[in-house]
Design a protein around this motif. Structure first.
Motif, short mmCIF file in Angstrom:
data_model
loop_
_atom_site.label_atom_id
_atom_site.label_comp_id
_atom_site.label_asym_id
_atom_site.label_seq_id
_atom_site.Cartn_x
_atom_site.Cartn_y
_atom_site.Cartn_z
N ASP A 125 0.83 -1.19 0.00
CA ASP A 125 0.00 0.00 0.00
C ASP A 125 0.88 1.25 0.00
O ASP A 125 2.11 1.18 0.07
CB ASP A 125 -0.97 -0.01 1.18
CG ASP A 125 -0.29 0.02 2.53
OD1 ASP A 125 0.95 -0.04 2.59
OD2 ASP A 125 -1.00 0.12 3.56
N ALA A 126 0.23 2.40 -0.08
CA ALA A 126 0.95 3.67 -0.16
C ALA A 126 1.80 3.92 1.09
O ALA A 126 2.91 4.45 0.99
CB ALA A 126 -0.03 4.82 -0.37
N LYS A 127 1.29 3.54 2.27
CA LYS A 127 2.06 3.75 3.50
C LYS A 127 3.36 2.94 3.47
O LYS A 127 4.42 3.45 3.84
CB LYS A 127 1.23 3.34 4.72
CG LYS A 127 0.28 4.40 5.20
CD LYS A 127 -0.61 3.97 6.34
CE LYS A 127 0.04 3.22 7.44
NZ LYS A 127 -0.85 2.91 8.56
N LEU A 128 3.29 1.70 3.04
CA LEU A 128 4.48 0.86 3.00
C LEU A 128 5.48 1.39 1.97
O LEU A 128 6.67 1.53 2.27
CB LEU A 128 4.10 -0.59 2.66
CG LEU A 128 5.27 -1.54 2.48
CD1 LEU A 128 6.03 -1.72 3.79
CD2 LEU A 128 4.79 -2.89 1.95
N LEU A 129 5.01 1.68 0.78
CA LEU A 129 5.91 2.17 -0.28
C LEU A 129 6.49 3.54 0.06
O LEU A 129 7.68 3.79 -0.14
CB LEU A 129 5.17 2.20 -1.62
CG LEU A 129 4.73 0.84 -2.14
CD1 LEU A 129 3.89 0.99 -3.40
CD2 LEU A 129 5.92 -0.07 -2.39
#
Length: 144
Positions: free
Chosen positions: A81-85
């Motif tokens: 997801d965006a948080k991880l990336l």
């Protein structure tokens, strides 16, 4: 027993970071300096860590429970997801610029060098900021 085990694990990690040179930010930044003084040794350190981790997980996860705990705490999500990336990107950029990652910086505190304390202070401020932002986003979601 748990405290002694934690201490010994931290000691082995810190000694490994020190011996490998990963507490030296120049070693890390030189790895990313392809046009200058490129130092490929970080790749060997990371490769060695991956090999140990691969076989370590294969062995340890066959056990009923961890040696110093009741259950294994493993991630359940597999999506990107965006948080991880975004977090990975910020981590990588910060590591490349500063030459420290959190794992290498904590043992380096023992050197007493100012830049290590500045990095760890910025790290803690970043963690606190991320928590504040996450809490605000969660609060807005709860009221919407």
């Amino acid at each position: 027993m748990r405290l002694i085990g934690s201490y010994l694990i931290g000691l082995v990690f810190g000694v490994g970071i020190s011996i490998s040179g990963m507490a030296n930010p120049a070693k890390v930044t030189n790895f990313f300096d392809f046009a200058g003084i490129w130092d490929p040794s970080l790749a060997f350190v990371m490769g060695g860590a991956l090999i140990v981790t691969f076989f370590g997980y294969k062995y340890v996860l066959k056990k009923q429970a961890p040696l110093l705990g009741n259950v294994f705490h493993l991630p359940t999500r597999r999506d990107l997801d965006a948080k991880l990336l975004g977090g990975a990107a910020v981590f990588g950029i910060g590591w490349g610029i500063a030459g420290f990652c959190p794992g290498g910086a904590l043992p380096a505190l023992g050197t007493g060098r100012t830049e290590v304390f500045v990095f760890v202070g910025a790290l803690l401020a970043g963690i606190a900021t991320a928590k504040i932002v996450q809490n605000r986003i969660a609060a807005k979601g709860a009221t919407a």
